[in-house]
Design a protein around this motif. Sequence first.
Motif, PDB file in Angstrom:
ATOM      1  N   THR A 208       0.749  -0.942  -0.013  1.00  0.00           N
ATOM      2  CA  THR A 208      -0.124  -0.305  -0.003  1.00  0.00           C
ATOM      3  C   THR A 208       0.692   1.200   0.538  1.00  0.00           C
ATOM      4  O   THR A 208       0.155   2.075   0.203  1.00  0.00           O
ATOM      5  CB  THR A 208      -1.009   0.354   0.850  1.00  0.00           C
ATOM      6  N   ILE A 259      -7.581  -3.449  -3.467  1.00  0.00           N
ATOM      7  CA  ILE A 259      -7.445  -2.135  -4.609  1.00  0.00           C
ATOM      8  C   ILE A 259      -7.935  -2.363  -5.160  1.00  0.00           C
ATOM      9  O   ILE A 259      -8.087  -2.581  -6.575  1.00  0.00           O
ATOM     10  CB  ILE A 259      -5.557  -2.474  -4.741  1.00  0.00           C
ATOM     11  N   CYS A 266      -7.326   1.607  -1.131  1.00  0.00           N
ATOM     12  CA  CYS A 266      -7.517   0.134  -0.723  1.00  0.00           C
ATOM     13  C   CYS A 266      -8.285   0.596   0.266  1.00  0.00           C
ATOM     14  O   CYS A 266      -8.304   1.297   1.331  1.00  0.00           O
ATOM     15  CB  CYS A 266      -6.018  -0.573  -0.841  1.00  0.00           C
TER      16      CYS A 266
END
Length: 358
Positions: A208, A259, A266
Amino acid sequence: MNGNVTYYFGHALTGQGIKQLYKEMMDEAELVYLLQGAPTMKGSELLKELGYFYVKQGFAVEWYKDALLEDVVEAVFVRGCNRLYIWSSEWGIEPTFLGTKHRVLSFYDCLEDLQLEKVGEQLAEAMKERELWRDKCIAMLSKAIKIHDDWEIVTQSCMNWQALNDQVEMLKTNIFQSIILNKPGLRTHRLLGTLTPRGAENTVESITKNLTRRLMIKGKPGTGKSSLMKDLADEANKRGLDTQIIWCGLDAGSVDMVIIPELNFCIFDSTEPHVFDPQDGRLGDEIFDIGKHCALSQDAEVLIEDIRAKYKEAIQDAMGYSKRYAEAEYTVRRLLDHCLSTSLWREKTAPLFERLTK
Protein backbone atom coordinates in the motif's frame (compact mmCIF):
# COMPACT_ATOMS: atom_id res chain seq x y z
CA MET A 1 17.04 5.96 -12.21
CA ASN A 2 16.39 2.76 -10.28
CA GLY A 3 12.96 1.17 -10.11
CA ASN A 4 11.29 -0.06 -6.94
CA VAL A 5 10.35 -3.32 -5.24
CA THR A 6 6.97 -4.37 -3.83
CA TYR A 7 6.97 -7.41 -1.57
CA TYR A 8 4.33 -10.15 -1.45
CA PHE A 9 4.22 -13.69 -0.14
CA GLY A 10 4.32 -16.22 -2.95
CA HIS A 11 2.32 -18.85 -1.09
CA ALA A 12 0.44 -19.15 2.18
CA LEU A 13 -0.05 -21.95 4.70
CA THR A 14 -3.84 -22.01 5.09
CA GLY A 15 -6.41 -24.21 6.79
CA GLN A 16 -7.33 -25.57 3.35
CA GLY A 17 -3.75 -26.41 2.35
CA ILE A 18 -1.00 -24.43 0.64
CA LYS A 19 -2.42 -21.58 -1.46
CA GLN A 20 -0.54 -19.96 -4.34
CA LEU A 21 -1.72 -17.79 -7.20
CA TYR A 22 0.98 -18.30 -9.80
CA LYS A 23 -1.32 -19.63 -12.51
CA GLU A 24 -3.42 -16.47 -12.22
CA MET A 25 -0.25 -14.37 -12.40
CA MET A 26 0.88 -16.27 -15.50
CA ASP A 27 -2.31 -15.07 -17.21
CA GLU A 28 -1.30 -11.47 -16.43
CA ALA A 29 2.25 -11.78 -17.77
CA GLU A 30 3.24 -11.24 -21.38
CA LEU A 31 6.24 -13.53 -21.01
CA VAL A 32 6.72 -16.29 -18.42
CA TYR A 33 9.98 -18.03 -17.61
CA LEU A 34 9.28 -21.37 -15.94
CA LEU A 35 12.47 -22.25 -14.08
CA GLN A 36 12.40 -25.97 -13.39
CA GLY A 37 14.61 -27.79 -10.94
CA ALA A 38 15.04 -29.14 -7.43
CA PRO A 39 14.52 -26.61 -4.59
CA THR A 40 17.82 -24.90 -3.76
CA MET A 41 19.00 -21.69 -2.14
CA LYS A 42 20.83 -21.05 -5.40
CA GLY A 43 17.49 -20.80 -7.20
CA SER A 44 16.36 -18.09 -4.78
CA GLU A 45 19.65 -16.22 -5.29
CA LEU A 46 19.08 -16.32 -9.05
CA LEU A 47 15.59 -14.81 -8.70
CA LYS A 48 16.94 -12.05 -6.44
CA GLU A 49 19.67 -11.27 -8.98
CA LEU A 50 17.05 -11.05 -11.73
CA GLY A 51 14.97 -8.72 -9.58
CA TYR A 52 17.91 -6.39 -8.92
CA PHE A 53 18.87 -6.55 -12.60
CA TYR A 54 15.50 -5.09 -13.61
CA VAL A 55 15.31 -2.62 -10.72
CA LYS A 56 18.61 -1.10 -11.88
CA GLN A 57 17.06 -0.64 -15.31
CA GLY A 58 14.24 1.38 -13.78
CA PHE A 59 11.50 -1.25 -13.66
CA ALA A 60 9.00 -1.78 -10.86
CA VAL A 61 9.47 -5.31 -9.59
CA GLU A 62 7.20 -7.55 -7.49
CA TRP A 63 9.12 -9.87 -5.19
CA TYR A 64 7.44 -13.09 -3.96
CA LYS A 65 8.74 -14.40 -0.66
CA ASP A 66 8.71 -17.94 0.66
CA ALA A 67 6.37 -18.62 3.60
CA LEU A 68 8.94 -20.65 5.53
CA LEU A 69 12.43 -19.31 4.91
CA GLU A 70 12.70 -15.59 5.54
CA ASP A 71 15.33 -14.77 2.89
CA VAL A 72 14.07 -17.05 0.12
CA VAL A 73 12.37 -15.67 -3.01
CA GLU A 74 10.30 -17.98 -5.21
CA ALA A 75 9.20 -15.66 -8.03
CA VAL A 76 9.78 -12.21 -9.53
CA PHE A 77 7.27 -10.21 -11.62
CA VAL A 78 8.73 -7.34 -13.67
CA ARG A 79 6.23 -4.58 -14.33
CA GLY A 80 6.60 -2.49 -17.48
CA CYS A 81 7.68 -5.46 -19.58
CA ASN A 82 5.22 -7.79 -17.73
CA ARG A 83 7.71 -10.60 -17.33
CA LEU A 84 7.31 -13.34 -14.71
CA TYR A 85 10.14 -15.57 -13.50
CA ILE A 86 8.98 -18.44 -11.30
CA TRP A 87 10.62 -21.51 -9.80
CA SER A 88 7.76 -23.66 -11.05
CA SER A 89 8.67 -27.25 -10.12
CA GLU A 90 7.56 -26.79 -6.52
CA TRP A 91 4.02 -26.05 -7.71
CA GLY A 92 3.69 -28.60 -10.52
CA ILE A 93 3.15 -25.82 -13.06
CA GLU A 94 3.65 -26.84 -16.67
CA PRO A 95 3.87 -24.59 -19.78
CA THR A 96 0.70 -24.32 -21.86
CA PHE A 97 1.91 -21.72 -24.39
CA LEU A 98 5.21 -23.11 -25.60
CA GLY A 99 6.53 -21.16 -28.58
CA THR A 100 4.66 -18.01 -27.56
CA LYS A 101 4.58 -16.60 -24.01
CA HIS A 102 5.99 -19.54 -22.02
CA ARG A 103 9.70 -20.29 -21.90
CA VAL A 104 11.15 -23.26 -19.98
CA LEU A 105 14.62 -23.48 -18.50
CA SER A 106 15.54 -26.70 -16.67
CA PHE A 107 18.25 -26.85 -14.02
CA TYR A 108 18.01 -30.54 -13.20
CA ASP A 109 21.05 -31.28 -15.35
CA CYS A 110 23.10 -28.93 -13.13
CA LEU A 111 22.93 -31.55 -10.37
CA GLU A 112 25.97 -33.83 -10.25
CA ASP A 113 25.11 -37.52 -9.93
CA LEU A 114 28.08 -38.46 -7.74
CA GLN A 115 27.27 -35.74 -5.22
CA LEU A 116 23.60 -36.74 -5.20
CA GLU A 117 24.56 -40.33 -4.41
CA LYS A 118 26.60 -39.14 -1.41
CA VAL A 119 23.68 -37.25 0.13
CA GLY A 120 20.86 -39.44 -1.18
CA GLU A 121 19.87 -41.02 2.16
CA GLN A 122 20.07 -37.71 4.03
CA LEU A 123 18.02 -36.04 1.32
CA ALA A 124 15.33 -38.71 1.40
CA GLU A 125 15.06 -38.43 5.19
CA ALA A 126 14.83 -34.62 5.06
CA MET A 127 12.13 -34.77 2.38
CA LYS A 128 10.17 -37.26 4.49
CA GLU A 129 10.47 -34.93 7.50
CA ARG A 130 9.40 -31.96 5.39
CA GLU A 131 6.22 -33.74 4.29
CA LEU A 132 5.41 -34.86 7.84
CA TRP A 133 5.67 -31.39 9.41
CA ARG A 134 3.88 -29.73 6.49
CA ASP A 135 0.91 -32.07 6.91
CA LYS A 136 0.84 -31.51 10.69
CA CYS A 137 0.95 -27.74 10.20
CA ILE A 138 -1.90 -27.75 7.67
CA ALA A 139 -3.99 -30.06 9.87
CA MET A 140 -3.59 -27.73 12.85
CA LEU A 141 -4.48 -24.70 10.73
CA SER A 142 -7.58 -26.56 9.57
CA LYS A 143 -8.49 -27.08 13.24
CA ALA A 144 -7.93 -23.35 13.86
CA ILE A 145 -10.32 -22.47 11.01
CA LYS A 146 -13.05 -24.65 12.51
CA ILE A 147 -12.57 -22.96 15.90
CA HIS A 148 -12.71 -19.57 14.18
CA ASP A 149 -15.97 -20.61 12.50
CA ASP A 150 -17.46 -21.15 15.99
CA TRP A 151 -16.32 -17.64 16.93
CA GLU A 152 -18.05 -16.22 13.87
CA ILE A 153 -21.33 -17.96 14.68
CA VAL A 154 -21.42 -16.16 18.04
CA THR A 155 -20.69 -12.70 16.65
CA GLN A 156 -23.05 -13.10 13.69
CA SER A 157 -25.95 -13.72 16.06
CA CYS A 158 -25.27 -10.31 17.64
CA MET A 159 -25.01 -8.27 14.40
CA ASN A 160 -27.31 -5.53 13.16
CA TRP A 161 -27.03 -6.47 9.49
CA GLN A 162 -29.31 -3.72 8.20
CA ALA A 163 -27.16 -1.05 9.83
CA LEU A 164 -24.08 -2.59 8.21
CA ASN A 165 -25.77 -2.68 4.79
CA ASP A 166 -26.67 1.01 5.11
CA GLN A 167 -23.09 1.85 6.04
CA VAL A 168 -21.74 -0.10 3.05
CA GLU A 169 -24.11 1.65 0.63
CA MET A 170 -22.91 5.01 1.90
CA LEU A 171 -19.32 3.85 1.42
CA LYS A 172 -20.00 2.84 -2.19
CA THR A 173 -21.44 6.25 -2.92
CA ASN A 174 -18.40 7.88 -1.35
CA ILE A 175 -15.90 5.76 -3.27
CA PHE A 176 -17.46 5.49 -6.71
CA GLN A 177 -19.70 8.56 -6.97
CA SER A 178 -20.84 8.56 -10.64
CA ILE A 179 -17.76 6.85 -12.12
CA ILE A 180 -18.48 4.47 -15.01
CA LEU A 181 -15.64 3.68 -17.44
CA ASN A 182 -16.16 2.47 -21.00
CA LYS A 183 -14.07 -0.68 -20.62
CA PRO A 184 -14.21 -4.00 -18.79
CA GLY A 185 -12.86 -3.96 -15.25
CA LEU A 186 -9.93 -6.37 -14.94
CA ARG A 187 -9.25 -8.44 -11.83
CA THR A 188 -5.91 -9.71 -10.53
CA HIS A 189 -5.00 -11.70 -7.41
CA ARG A 190 -2.30 -11.62 -4.73
CA LEU A 191 -1.73 -12.86 -1.16
CA LEU A 192 -1.61 -10.60 1.89
CA GLY A 193 0.44 -12.77 4.23
CA THR A 194 0.80 -16.14 5.88
CA LEU A 195 1.67 -17.98 9.05
CA THR A 196 5.46 -18.32 9.25
CA PRO A 197 7.78 -19.93 11.80
CA ARG A 198 8.11 -16.42 13.25
CA GLY A 199 4.35 -15.91 13.58
CA ALA A 200 1.74 -14.30 11.29
CA GLU A 201 3.40 -11.97 8.78
CA ASN A 202 2.08 -9.70 6.04
CA THR A 203 3.36 -7.21 3.47
CA VAL A 204 0.65 -4.54 3.87
CA GLU A 205 3.07 -1.62 4.13
CA SER A 206 4.86 -2.62 0.94
CA ILE A 207 1.64 -3.31 -0.99
CA THR A 208 0.00 0.00 0.00
CA LYS A 209 3.02 2.32 0.11
CA ASN A 210 2.04 4.21 -3.07
CA LEU A 211 -1.72 4.40 -2.47
CA THR A 212 -3.28 7.73 -1.56
CA ARG A 213 -6.30 6.46 0.38
CA ARG A 214 -6.34 3.49 2.77
CA LEU A 215 -9.50 2.37 4.60
CA MET A 216 -8.81 0.12 7.58
CA ILE A 217 -11.73 -2.10 8.57
CA LYS A 218 -12.28 -2.69 12.26
CA GLY A 219 -14.71 -5.42 13.22
CA LYS A 220 -15.06 -8.75 15.00
CA PRO A 221 -14.69 -12.14 13.26
CA GLY A 222 -17.72 -13.07 11.20
CA THR A 223 -19.13 -9.55 10.92
CA GLY A 224 -18.85 -9.28 7.14
CA LYS A 225 -15.40 -7.81 6.46
CA SER A 226 -14.50 -10.23 3.66
CA SER A 227 -17.98 -10.11 2.10
CA LEU A 228 -17.90 -6.31 2.18
CA MET A 229 -14.61 -6.25 0.26
CA LYS A 230 -15.79 -8.80 -2.31
CA ASP A 231 -18.90 -6.66 -2.85
CA LEU A 232 -16.77 -3.54 -3.40
CA ALA A 233 -14.59 -5.40 -5.90
CA ASP A 234 -17.68 -6.55 -7.82
CA GLU A 235 -19.05 -3.00 -7.88
CA ALA A 236 -15.73 -1.60 -9.10
CA ASN A 237 -15.51 -4.16 -11.91
CA LYS A 238 -19.10 -3.42 -12.98
CA ARG A 239 -18.10 0.23 -13.35
CA GLY A 240 -15.10 -0.65 -15.52
CA LEU A 241 -12.53 -0.18 -12.77
CA ASP A 242 -9.72 -2.67 -12.33
CA THR A 243 -9.36 -4.42 -8.97
CA GLN A 244 -6.73 -6.44 -7.20
CA ILE A 245 -8.01 -9.02 -4.71
CA ILE A 246 -5.58 -9.68 -1.87
CA TRP A 247 -6.45 -13.02 -0.28
CA CYS A 248 -6.25 -14.06 3.35
CA GLY A 249 -3.21 -16.04 4.48
CA LEU A 250 -5.16 -18.37 6.81
CA ASP A 251 -8.57 -18.97 5.23
CA ALA A 252 -8.11 -19.60 1.49
CA GLY A 253 -11.63 -18.41 0.66
CA SER A 254 -11.48 -15.12 2.54
CA VAL A 255 -10.38 -11.71 1.24
CA ASP A 256 -8.21 -9.42 3.36
CA MET A 257 -7.77 -6.45 1.02
CA VAL A 258 -9.10 -4.93 -2.19
CA ILE A 259 -7.11 -2.41 -4.22
CA ILE A 260 -8.69 -0.19 -6.88
CA PRO A 261 -5.59 1.17 -8.65
CA GLU A 262 -7.39 3.75 -10.82
CA LEU A 263 -8.75 5.38 -7.67
CA ASN A 264 -5.44 5.03 -5.80
CA PHE A 265 -7.51 3.33 -3.11
CA CYS A 266 -7.48 0.24 -0.93
CA ILE A 267 -9.59 -1.19 1.87
CA PHE A 268 -8.32 -3.93 4.15
CA ASP A 269 -8.98 -5.92 7.30
CA SER A 270 -6.86 -4.29 10.00
CA THR A 271 -7.77 -6.55 12.91
CA GLU A 272 -5.83 -9.50 14.38
CA PRO A 273 -3.46 -10.91 13.23
CA HIS A 274 -2.59 -7.82 11.16
CA VAL A 275 -3.59 -4.77 13.20
CA PHE A 276 -3.13 -1.39 11.53
CA ASP A 277 -4.17 2.12 12.50
CA PRO A 278 -3.90 5.42 10.62
CA GLN A 279 -0.33 6.69 10.38
CA ASP A 280 0.47 10.15 11.70
CA GLY A 281 0.84 12.54 8.79
CA ARG A 282 -0.71 10.19 6.23
CA LEU A 283 -3.84 12.10 5.22
CA GLY A 284 -5.57 9.29 3.30
CA ASP A 285 -5.71 6.85 6.22
CA GLU A 286 -9.17 6.26 7.71
CA ILE A 287 -10.88 3.76 10.02
CA PHE A 288 -13.99 2.02 8.67
CA ASP A 289 -15.66 0.72 11.82
CA ILE A 290 -18.21 -2.07 11.44
CA GLY A 291 -17.68 -3.34 14.99
CA LYS A 292 -20.22 -0.82 16.24
CA HIS A 293 -22.97 -2.93 14.66
CA CYS A 294 -22.12 -5.96 16.82
CA ALA A 295 -23.55 -5.75 20.35
CA LEU A 296 -22.24 -8.74 22.28
CA SER A 297 -24.25 -10.05 25.21
CA GLN A 298 -22.53 -11.15 28.42
CA ASP A 299 -23.11 -14.81 27.50
CA ALA A 300 -21.57 -14.19 24.07
CA GLU A 301 -18.50 -12.57 25.67
CA VAL A 302 -17.98 -15.65 27.86
CA LEU A 303 -18.30 -17.99 24.88
CA ILE A 304 -15.86 -15.92 22.81
CA GLU A 305 -13.27 -15.85 25.59
CA ASP A 306 -13.17 -19.65 25.61
CA ILE A 307 -13.08 -19.86 21.80
CA ARG A 308 -10.32 -17.24 21.60
CA ALA A 309 -8.10 -19.28 23.94
CA LYS A 310 -8.60 -22.47 21.90
CA TYR A 311 -7.92 -20.59 18.64
CA LYS A 312 -4.72 -19.07 20.00
CA GLU A 313 -3.52 -22.49 21.17
CA ALA A 314 -4.17 -24.05 17.74
CA ILE A 315 -2.28 -21.25 15.98
CA GLN A 316 0.66 -21.62 18.37
CA ASP A 317 0.77 -25.36 17.67
CA ALA A 318 0.63 -24.71 13.92
CA MET A 319 3.50 -22.25 14.24
CA GLY A 320 5.54 -24.86 16.09
CA TYR A 321 4.97 -27.35 13.28
CA SER A 322 5.88 -24.69 10.71
CA LYS A 323 9.25 -24.24 12.44
CA ARG A 324 10.00 -27.95 12.04
CA TYR A 325 8.74 -27.77 8.45
CA ALA A 326 11.12 -24.86 7.78
CA GLU A 327 14.07 -26.71 9.33
CA ALA A 328 13.48 -29.69 7.04
CA GLU A 329 13.04 -27.40 4.02
CA TYR A 330 16.31 -25.66 4.80
CA THR A 331 18.11 -29.02 5.06
CA VAL A 332 16.73 -30.16 1.69
CA ARG A 333 17.86 -26.97 -0.03
CA ARG A 334 21.35 -26.97 1.49
CA LEU A 335 21.95 -30.62 0.58
CA LEU A 336 20.92 -29.95 -3.02
CA ASP A 337 23.03 -26.79 -3.19
CA HIS A 338 26.13 -28.91 -2.56
CA CYS A 339 25.24 -31.04 -5.58
CA LEU A 340 25.11 -28.20 -8.12
CA SER A 341 27.73 -27.74 -10.82
CA THR A 342 28.81 -24.09 -10.63
CA SER A 343 30.04 -23.99 -14.24
CA LEU A 344 26.81 -25.47 -15.65
CA TRP A 345 24.76 -23.09 -13.49
CA ARG A 346 26.61 -20.04 -14.85
CA GLU A 347 26.19 -21.27 -18.41
CA LYS A 348 22.45 -21.80 -17.95
CA THR A 349 21.70 -18.51 -16.21
CA ALA A 350 23.81 -16.08 -18.28
CA PRO A 351 21.22 -15.59 -21.08
CA LEU A 352 18.59 -14.49 -18.53
CA PHE A 353 20.54 -11.30 -17.86
CA GLU A 354 20.58 -9.96 -21.41
CA ARG A 355 18.69 -6.66 -21.41
CA LEU A 356 15.04 -7.26 -22.34
CA THR A 357 15.95 -10.22 -24.52
CA LYS A 358 13.06 -12.53 -25.30
